[in-house]
Design a protein around this motif. Structure first.
Motif, PDB file in Angstrom:
ATOM      1  N   PHE A  10       0.820  -1.197   0.000  1.00  9.22           N
ATOM      2  CA  PHE A  10       0.000   0.000   0.000  1.00  9.22           C
ATOM      3  C   PHE A  10       0.858   1.252   0.000  1.00  9.22           C
ATOM      4  N   LYS A  11       0.316   2.317  -0.567  1.00  4.37           N
ATOM      5  CA  LYS A  11       0.883   3.645  -0.381  1.00  4.37           C
ATOM      6  C   LYS A  11       0.684   4.042   1.083  1.00  4.37           C
ATOM      7  N   MET A  14      -2.692   5.517   2.417  1.00  2.19           N
ATOM      8  CA  MET A  14      -3.867   4.666   2.479  1.00  2.19           C
ATOM      9  C   MET A  14      -4.077   4.080   3.869  1.00  2.19           C
ATOM     10  N   TYR A  38     -11.475  -5.450  -6.831  1.00  5.26           N
ATOM     11  CA  TYR A  38     -11.220  -4.028  -6.615  1.00  5.26           C
ATOM     12  C   TYR A  38     -11.234  -3.745  -5.121  1.00  5.26           C
ATOM     13  N   ARG A  41     -11.688   2.240  -0.589  1.00  6.18           N
ATOM     14  CA  ARG A  41     -11.189   2.870   0.644  1.00  6.18           C
ATOM     15  C   ARG A  41     -12.166   3.956   1.065  1.00  6.18           C
ATOM     16  N   ASN A  49     -12.600   6.112  -2.384  1.00  8.35           N
ATOM     17  CA  ASN A  49     -11.715   5.917  -3.541  1.00  8.35           C
ATOM     18  C   ASN A  49     -11.744   4.471  -3.993  1.00  8.35           C
ATOM     19  N   TYR A  51      -9.810   1.353  -6.182  1.00  3.47           N
ATOM     20  CA  TYR A  51      -8.502   0.885  -6.629  1.00  3.47           C
ATOM     21  C   TYR A  51      -8.664  -0.456  -7.335  1.00  3.47           C
ATOM     22  N   GLU A  52      -7.884  -0.621  -8.371  1.00  2.00           N
ATOM     23  CA  GLU A  52      -7.822  -1.896  -9.078  1.00  2.00           C
ATOM     24  C   GLU A  52      -6.779  -2.770  -8.401  1.00  2.00           C
ATOM     25  N   PRO A  78      -2.699  -2.539  -5.063  1.00  2.00           N
ATOM     26  CA  PRO A  78      -3.845  -1.710  -5.457  1.00  2.00           C
ATOM     27  C   PRO A  78      -3.372  -0.422  -6.144  1.00  2.00           C
ATOM     28  N   THR A  79      -3.939  -0.117  -7.295  1.00  2.00           N
ATOM     29  CA  THR A  79      -3.619   1.104  -8.023  1.00  2.00           C
ATOM     30  C   THR A  79      -4.910   1.853  -8.319  1.00  2.00           C
ATOM     31  N   PRO A  80      -4.888   3.186  -8.270  1.00  2.00           N
ATOM     32  CA  PRO A  80      -6.124   3.965  -8.491  1.00  2.00           C
ATOM     33  C   PRO A  80      -6.691   3.723  -9.886  1.00  2.00           C
ATOM     34  N   VAL A  81      -8.001   3.677  -9.966  1.00  3.02           N
ATOM     35  CA  VAL A  81      -8.683   3.518 -11.251  1.00  3.02           C
ATOM     36  C   VAL A  81      -9.884   4.453 -11.260  1.00  3.02           C
TER      37      VAL A  81
END
Length: 285
Positions: A10-11, A14, A38, A41, A49, A51-52, A78-81
């Motif tokens: 995770f970033k 988050m 998915y 958050r 938000n 995330y994929e 997880p990456t933002p989508v």
């Protein structure tokens, strides 16, 4: 040994808030319409938000977590989508002819968590691809193809600029092209735009992808359908392989002696070993 644990990267932001809740949900992939994972958050008094969840997996991999061994060696990232990509197929299907409230558009009997997209989609975002109509407190939307293509074209151009500025192998290759073709800046921009289009098209249906290709001024790209078909064929092949392994036991195929190829190195070793005793013979009485 435990297999019901999962390793996520995770970033920092988050996990900074103690009040943040993370939930994994199953939703339809906007391009293939198959199941994908998915992460949503949620933080109180803030926008949720989406995330994929990308998975990296290799065979024979485990994790050591504190005093236990986790046999599930996968890495989840997880990456933002943009949730508008996931909502787009439902908008096309459910409100092309008339305006419909968002909570009635995002409905899928097989994927009940589709309704959660209303938590990550604001009316302002939906209005980028649809016409908004209000009646009191009711917000209804009708799909607008012209708006959708304008939004997608703008996204491709912004992504193209980001690709042109990035560091790394891709950027170095683009810089090399610029040095070799100083007078072909327009062609370089076209190349990065086509790369951006390919990335965006991975989140679109074939029909919308073709219309976007035309809107960007590209000839009809058959690679989109070929790539999508190859993904479907790969998934089908994997399923067939699993079923075959469950039903039948596979046996190795032995080649006839005449078909076996012996290398020069193997022949030299065999010649050197001729006349020598086996190591097991020294332990015989």
């Amino acid at each position: 040994m435990s297999s019901n644990k999962f390793f996520f990267i995770f970033k920092d932001f988050m996990l900074e808030s103690d009040k943040a809740s993370l939930s994994i949900v199953s939703l339809r992939n906007p391009a293939t319409r198959n199941e994908s994972k998915y992460l949503i958050r949620r933080v109180p008094k803030q926008d949720a938000n989406l995330y994929e969840v990308n998975c990296f997996s290799e065979q024979h991999r485990s994790w050591f977590i504190n005093e236990t061994v986790c046999s599930n060696g996968k890495i989840f990232l997880p990456t933002p989508v943009d949730p508008l990509f996931l909502a787009l197929p439902y908008l096309v299907e459910n409100c092309s002819e008339r305006a419909v409230p968002l909570d009635q558009i995002l409905v899928d009997d097989k994927f009940p968590h589709t309704a959660s997209l209303t938590d990550v989609l604001s009316p302002a975002r939906v209005s980028l691809v649809a016409d908004e109509k209000r009646a009191g407190d009711i917000h209804a939307f009708q799909y607008n193809e012209t708006k959708t293509l304008r939004w997608l074209v703008g996204k491709c151009h912004r992504l193209s600029k980001a690709i042109g500025k990035q560091e790394g192998p891709a950027a170095r290759s683009l810089n090399y092209i610029k040095e070799e073709k100083e007078n072909e800046t327009e062609e370089d921009e076209r190349t990065t735009l086509h790369t951006a289009f390919g990335i965006v098209a991975d989140y679109l249906s074939l029909e919308v992808g073709r219309k976007l290709s035309t809107a960007l001024g590209f000839p009809e790209d058959e690679n989109i359908s070929k790539k999508r078909k190859s993904i479907v064929d790969l998934e089908s092949a994997v399923v067939k392989k699993i079923k075959k392994e469950d039903i039948h036991e596979t046996t190795p195929i032995k080649l006839p002696a005449s078909e076996k190829k012996v290398s020069a190195k193997a022949k030299a070793l065999a010649k050197a070993a001729s006349g020598s005793k086996s190591i097991s013979s020294f332990f015989k009485k």
